[in-house]
Structure formats: C-alpha cells, structure tokens
Write an enzyme that holds these catalytic residues in place. Structure first.
Site, PDB file in Angstrom:
ATOM      1  N   HIS A  91     -21.728 -11.039   8.000  1.00  0.00           N
ATOM      2  CA  HIS A  91     -21.920 -10.312   8.560  1.00  0.00           C
ATOM      3  C   HIS A  91     -22.032  -8.843   8.292  1.00  0.00           C
ATOM      4  CE1 HIS A  91     -19.395 -12.578  11.651  1.00  0.00           C
ATOM      5  NE2 HIS A  91     -18.387 -12.953  10.260  1.00  0.00           N
TER       6      HIS A  91
ATOM      7  N   HIS B  11     -19.672 -14.587  15.963  1.00  0.00           N
ATOM      8  CA  HIS B  11     -20.057 -15.844  15.212  1.00  0.00           C
ATOM      9  C   HIS B  11     -20.977 -16.986  15.843  1.00  0.00           C
ATOM     10  CE1 HIS B  11     -15.869 -15.028  13.913  1.00  0.00           C
ATOM     11  NE2 HIS B  11     -16.743 -15.399  11.988  1.00  0.00           N
TER      12      HIS B  11
END
Lengths: 331, 331
Positions: A56, A218
């Site tokens: 991320h 995700h």
C-alpha cells in the site's frame, strides 16, 4: 507477471533497503521490519505507530517522520505484521507518555494489534488504539467484520501526528484519532486487478471492458461490476455513497483523491475535477485536498475518494508541518 | 482501453480543471492551456517557463510554484504546445528581468520554443533558452535530433527555480541551467507500453515476457528488448550506460529514481535499493535523492534513473524551499 523485483520471496526485504537508502530521516530495523524515525521524538510526547500488510506504499512506512508516525510495521504483502513487530515498535518509540496504535479494520491487524497492546501493557507501556473503518462500499468483507479501513487512515495519521508533536497527552491524541475516524468516509473503484508477487497472477479477473465499483485495497470484491464508464459517471459512484452515509455540508472538508498504484496522475487530476464539481453541487466545501498515490494496492489501476468532515482545529493540525517521504510541507 | 477519462478528445481540458481545483497556488488559463502561479513573482526577478506534451504529469504543470516554474504550457498528449501558448506564458510572467525557457530536446518543442522566443523578443521580452538532452539510451530518436530530454529536466527546473527566486539575473540563471543540463544523464526502461487516449491502443507491442531497455518517455524505441529480468539486472542496465557516459565520482550527486506512471512505489523503492548499491560500488556518492513519479509516460510501467553531478552550490539550491503540487519542501 511483470514486476521490478528480484524474487517474490524478497520483495519486502529488498524494498526496505531502498526505503532506508532513500530517506535519511528514517532508520530501518530489518529483523523486525519496522521503520523508525532516525531522530526519536522528545521525551514526554505521545508516540504513534501504525502498520499493516505491505503493498500500500507510501502507507505506512512513507509516513514515518516529524509530524506524523514514529514507526511503522511492514507485514508481508497484504498480510498483517505480527504482534512481535508491533511490540518492538511500541516499546522502542515510547517516551514515557504512551503510544497510539493506528489500526485499519482487518481481522488480522485488529487481532495482532490487540495482542501487541496487551504485551506492551505487561512491559509497562500505556497504549491506546484507534480502529479505522471508513470504507462505505460494503458492511462486512472478505477480511473484515464491519467496514474496511482505507484512505481515512492517511489523513488521520497526519492530523494526530501533528497533535502529538504539539504535546497533546495520550487521552487527547486518542480522542482526536477517534474523531477523525468517525468523520472519515471512503469509496474506491478498480479498472484492473492487482497481482500479489507470491501469487504471480491477478487476484481477480476483471474483463477488459468492465470496472469494479467499491473495490477494497486488497482486491476484495466491491459492490458491483459494470461496463467501463466515463470519469463523470465513476465520480458520481464514488461521491454519492459517501455523501449518503454522512453529512459533509456545513463544515470544512479534507478530500483525498487517491491512486491505487498504477493510475497515472493525469487521470487522477481529471477525476478530481469531476469529484469537486459534484461536491460543490452538493454544497460540500473542500478546504484542503491531496491528489496522488497515498494508499495503494500494488499495481491495481483505479482510484478512491476519501472525505473527512473537519473543523477549524482539524484544519489547523492538517496544516502543521510534516516531513515524511510520502507527505511533506513546511519542513 | 481502460482510463479514467470522459472522452479522448477532452483529456487535457478536463485534467486542467482538476489541477486548477486542487492547487490553490496556481491559476489556469484554459484558453491557452497555461498553468501560472496564482501570485506572480516579484518584479525584477527572472521568470522561468517550461512546457511540452501532456502525459508526463506531474511535469511540467505540477512544478509551477514558488521555487520552481512561473508557468507551464500543456500540449496535447505527447505533442508540443504551440508557439502562441509559449508566447502567452512568456509575456505574462516576465517581470522585466527576462524569461528562461526550459526545453526538452524534441524537434517539435525546440522549433516551437525558438519561434516563441523570437516573437517574445519582438514584444520586448528578453528570453534565454536551455535545451535538455540527457537520455543516454540513444543518440538520435524518433522525434529527436540528438539525445532526448527526459528526467534531468525535473532536477534542472528545481535548481534554476531556486536561483531565480534568489534574484540571479538572466545570464546567471541561463548559465546555471546549462551547467545542470551538461551534468545530467538519464536512462529508462519499460515493462509495458503506454496507451495514448486518442489512439486507443498501446503505442507499441511488448510481449508478456519481455522488457525494453532504453525506452523514451513517449514509448520511442530504446536500445534493445530482452526477457523479463530481475531488478538487480535491470538496475545494472540503467546505471552502467550513465556512468560510462559521464564521470560521477568525486562530486555530490543528486539521483532520481522515477516511475513511468503505472509503477507502484514498492517497486520503485526496491529498484532504488539496487541502484544505490551499484552506485556505491562504483564510488558514486548520492547526496540527495527522490523516488517517485515525476516525469511519466501515461500508463507505462517501468522506471528511469537520472543522475546530476552537482557541487556544493547546486546542493544548496536543491535544498532551497519549493512549493509546488509535484515537489514540495520547506514551505
């Protein structure tokens, strides 16, 4: 799979080397996979840590520095760090004033941070925790009881980082964190899947002519798929669910138009233009904004919108100086 | 083609709306497609403009602001702005001290900036020009006589922007610009092609198992193609041609590890770790660096390395405050 990596097994270790080499203001504990400020915070000030699965970036390691985090724990890709990592970070950064844990609402992260907090308490470190659950797309999710924690985490880390820097105590920092969490909402979308290095193939199949609205960071399923739409229509589908979930009128708002990792900036600016027009129509006043890649999902193409309903105090803390690899002004 | 756009015809106009809405420190002349500082520079200081085809964001529009550019002209995607745009920018930003044109070495840009400089001279504005040609990949190219102008442009804009802010006169600013151009070298590579919105399909075909070394920022052919390689091997192929072209030892070096638009930050950090290890082996001392998306090629995946051989004065100017959408510190 086309990626700039040496081996799927070494992605995090290799990336940490690059982070350590590029940012002289942090130091990396390679054994525990924790990124610390090179110069610890002054004694008596509340310390703040966060962490989560890697993939991320710049979140969270890129937000370690003056005015934001004291440390960040890097898990494997899309996998929670362990309680041991969090404990090491917590005990290292504590100056005696306690430590705030900023946790995105995923089952593994929540459980591991809880365990780390208990272990830290046993070691004599006072810990407060805020769980961020700002994603309006779905109620429960693949890895979540309740809403997923996404973009509001970035804005929260900036705001509470400023308060801790000013010397607010742990109760005040924790209350502020909860206030930001309560007033933040996000919604994302994907043009493409992402590919986890160890998997070697896209996390999900998305046909060439379809997009997914409400995607998680995700690659968790969103609300629905639809044929590729124009930016205006996509902006409507990000803005409407956020505004129907919380009233953003009558207060200064901080907005983030975030890229998922593989989205060029020209498209993010274009999307921001669409989003701001819709927000203005709805009577929402954006006082501060950022457009760019802040909470990504590996090589996913797409974007997310985050709004935080602020007030004068939050805006003041937002404007305070910050010096990190991922967010920097005034220093 | 999956892009966050409304129509291939409106990409630049729509993106400019988003830039205007997101950065309160700039104003956009939508007719001429020029991005200006909202607060013009003080009278008597040299002004600096640049510009080029769009699709490389944040360059150049994202580098307009205190400490960097006074204006940037946005062409269509991968297409030079017109002399009229450049003339409008030049006459608007001139405070009486003259204007520096920063031009990347592409035939169209060079020709149009030359014409604009002549027109500006007729209008009584003194113009100096620097042409950046730092790409060591190829000698002549698809759109270029001589080397292509790429990443060194970003570092040059920062450094000369600082000098102009301090009050250096036009001859000094132009000489400094030439010094940075002479001391900058770049090399890039692509994992994937980019897709120009109006074309609707990838600019070139690159098989799933191949990469291209020496790519240009418009997808111009590079040096060769090869099977997908590991990050270490790719780093060697970026570092070696740069170091064999100019001696970077014995001086402080500024390095930029740049993403091409669709490359996630975790991969850029990983690549930076490989690059810095090779540079250290070669006796090169990187004193300042940046890792991120600064000069992109739409949705191309890949990266480029830029090195500038600096000295204490260039480092001092590098460190000076800058406040733009794309690069910011100290303000």
């Amino acid at each position: 799979m086309k990626k700039l990596i040496n081996s799927p097994d070494n992605v995090i270790a290799d990336a940490l080397k690059g982070i350590a080499a590029s940012d002289k203001d942090v130091r990396v504990d390679f054994n525990n996979r924790v990124i610390y400020r090179a110069t610890p915070k002054e004694a008596g000030k509340v310390a703040i840590i966060s962490g989560g699965g890697s993939g991320h970036e710049p979140m969270h390691g890129g937000f370690v520095g003056v005015g934001m985090l004291d440390a960040a724990c890097a898990g494997e890709v899309f996998t929670s760090p362990t309680p041991d990592q969090m404990l090491a970070a917590t005990t290292t950064v504590d100056t005696g004033a306690g430590v705030l844990h900023i946790v995105k609402n995923y089952t593994g992260d929540v459980m591991n941070f809880e365990m780390a907090a208990e272990m830290a308490a046993d070691a004599g470190v006072e810990v407060a925790t805020v769980v961020v659950a700002d994603d309006v797309a779905v109620q429960d999710s693949l890895y979540t009881a309740g809403r997923r924690g996404v973009g509001a985490t970035v804005l929260l880390e900036k705001i509470v980082g400023a308060a801790a820097e000013e010397g607010a105590d742990l109760a005040a920092v924790a209350a502020l964190a909860q206030k930001v969490a309560d007033n933040g909402r996000s919604m994302g979308m994907a043009l493409t899947s992402c590919t986890v290095p160890s998997a070697g193939k896209p996390t999900f199949d998305l046909p060439d002519n379809e997009i997914e609205i409400g995607i998680g960071i995700h690659g968790e399923p969103g609300r629905h798929r639809e044929p590729i739409a124009d930016a205006h229509s996509i902006a409507e589908q990000l803005v409407a669910p956020i505004l129907s979930d919380l009233d953003f009128t009558g207060a200064p708002v901080i907005a983030m138009l975030n890229g998922m990792g593989a989205t060029p900036l020209i498209e993010l600016y274009l999307m921001y233009g669409e989003v701001i027009a819709l927000l203005e129509e709805a009577g929402v006043t954006v006082e501060r904004n950022m457009v760019g890649n802040y909470i990504t999902s590996l090589d996913m193409a797409g974007c997310s919108l985050t709004l935080v309903r602020a007030d004068d105090e939050l805006i003041r803390l937002w404007d305070a100086p910050v010096r990190t690899a991922g967010l920097r002004w005034g220093l």
